[in-house]
Design a protein around this motif. Sequence first.
Motif: not given
Length: 889
Positions: A211-231
């Motif tokens: 995600v850090a690399a994608l942000v440095e590349q100028g991209e917006s990122v959505l991070v998803l997981a099945h549980s709040n703990v995993a998020v």
Amino acid sequence: MTTAPIADLGTERYVTSRLAEFELALDEEIAEIRKAGGQKSYLSDGRYLGMRDGRAVYSFTADSELRFPDDTTIDLEHRNTRYSGIIVSIAGVDIVIALSDHIGDSVATAILYTEPWFLLRQLAGRLSALRLTPGTHSELVAWLLGYRTPSYEPEATRAVELLGPARRHRGKSFKCNSDQLRAIGHVIANPVSFVWGPPGTGKTTTLGMTVAALVEQGESVLVLAHSNVAVDVAMASIAVQLGYSVAYQGGRLLRFGPEALPDLETFPELHVRGVVRRQNPSLIAKIEELERQRRQLVNRSRAEGLSAAEGLRIKDEIASVKKELTPLREQLKLKEAELVRAATVVGCTLSKAGIAPEIFERAFDAVVVDEASMAYIPHCVFAASLARRRIAIFGDFRQLAPIAQAETERVQRWLQRDIFAEAGITERVNKNEPDPRMVMLTTQHRMHPAIADVVNRLFYGGRLRNGSNVEDQAAPAVAAPPGSGRPLVFYDLRPLGAHCFSDKETHSRFNPVSALAAVQLARQAVRSDGVDTVGIVTPYSAQSRLIRRMLKDMHLPDERVRVATVHRFQGSENHGIIFDAVEGEPQNKPGKLLQGGMDSTAMRLANVALSRAQGKFVGLFNRAFFTEHLGYTDIFLTFIRDLAERSHVESLRWPQKMSGGLFGEGMPGVDVYTSRQEAFTRIDRDLLAAREEIAIYWPTRLTDAHVSFRSLLQCDPSKVRFYISGAGAKTFPTGLKNAQIMDIRSSVSVGLIGIDRKRLWLALDPTSESAVLLRLELPQTASLLYALWRIVPETDLAPGKVLQMTCQACKQSMWVTTGKYGAYLKCQGCGLTRNMTPAVASELAHISGITCGRCGAMVKGRKGGYGGVFLGCTRYPDCNWIMRLEDLV
């Protein structure tokens, strides 16, 4: 940089047909869940944890292990009032919920109402909208599902360049091996990437760097997981890598939704509320002041000795504060939504993404899904529809799969398999064929090499390597008991006579003897210096409940010993793991969870159980039972044999003269008697000490050599009830008053003697004069075993199922009724009423079989501060459980 092109007609048709299939599968699962209607669960021991995102967060203990998705909407009933909220997290019987209102700092009991199909209905709606409005994202969805997926070589050099700022920011703490670098390079170069992260290989760290690399590349990122703990775990990893960035410092890296882990407080800029606080300090200050006032008023409203007039005045003040809060909260909600829509990185659950317009009405350059092996395929497809350029799937398809209840063909294909299987990744790995869409992380840093060796050979085809320091890190746990000096310990339970039973209602299996062994081993471990935390893992929820009760009876703290089913342990790790396989005679074969070959639930379950251990894995098995009832194609039998081959193996036996062996040092509340003659005198004393109830179940002929009939006849029948059941009930002598003699047909093979639901005797072989008898002075454990074995009628066992009292005038039933001044008794025949005094309430509880909802002890009537009568646990102040008499109506 890659961009998903507009789909051709063939791709559109493919995607549309798949979406229609997903909707049908979801409809079938919803129909299956709705058969039982909305679920009702009893909660106790509620503790206020604080305000998060404008909601009051509480932890509770449930009466059984719960399985609801995080972000499920709920109603909580407390003191006849319902409050709306959502589920934040569930770990076995521990549940954290966020409520719309503060309901007090402690909540003795409450009722949870859920409609778990709501989130599935919302997902079906999102997929339907996607199907009816095909667009530029169809190509990415098709590629994710394995339809003509393009793949490009990982751009490792580009990844090194993009990670430069993170490397400089973290200094020596920045570590990135070649597999991780290749995975990051794959994601930034491809529209679809699969990152296979076996246990301990640094999957979460790799996700954070990606995600850090994608942000440095100028991209917006959505991070998803099945549980709040995993998020939470994923977002913490991202914050570690991007702590230097404008995105983090400027409030554009946001955790959306209620956090489950307190560790996330380390990163204040992640919180939506925290960013709003910095931008709108006066608004937040006003809201928090009003919330504080409301909590104080609620607490004052429950003070003892409060007059009716004062109570009404406080109620009006609460309403006034709530009225003032409402527009401020609406204003806050709008500001939070604006932040989420403008954020560079947003993290939330898959369910939250499907119900929050801030997410599903927006597109992101990249979507990253973590713990994808436990996510529904339709959820992953919905996630792909939110991405403009790329989707990255992180997970481990050798661990537990998604859970669905319906057994239709569609549900089995789309809701019980994971996205790795549908994309064809799993099949190619099983054939040892490379897949250009996938990168595997191969260096594990969690498990002792001896544990990792079994995991690697059985589940990962020898692909894993050990990190340089894992053996040194695991050394303290290895040195600790049980099995001091050994990372793998195998206990054979066959000599103990550890019988396995099934709960009649849920069919979940339990084994009291193996549960005692697991708890005793955990006691040994946590008393040593090398083990801070121990996990007890089991396949069955009934066994998890039983072990939890034993731990509470023996006062072992939750923070040192955690118990849960394997499904609830995925994603966790402990210094030591004790795996209780539960199975044994008189079952005729292991449960379905433990049957099957590679890619079965049994394989995934064994892998998760073993790979949770950092330094020591202790297995409890009836080896002969599995050898006799599983075949050579069953992976669980291979697992047991492999463990036994590489472990220190010991057959557990009951101690002679209370010395030596696992149980020789003794357990709190547990006495072991090695013969009927040795135990007879103590049983006799316990029977004569009964004050409320004696329950006896005997599967064979019941004689005076088992239970002293003379002692039973000496008990006062006006105070003590008797329940006699099992095949032995036929031979029970007559003359015992206030007794129910029940010829219950049961497969329970042990003899049981229960006294006042506080003590329970187990005769492991009722036919033998020299067999072991166990005396359990464990009230919470005894109460649960009463329920699991049904050794008293269910109407007398279940709290709240009141029979009635008898009217002295007309001999008809008197029922609890409520009026202006609280609860009272009213005859259904002549209309005679009877005031509710503590003595009457105690009598009612006695007749109705009401027991403590928390520890299972007897209850009695008490008088409250306002003069009202309620039921309270007889173990007060050790247990402060209460029940309002109005709740019996």
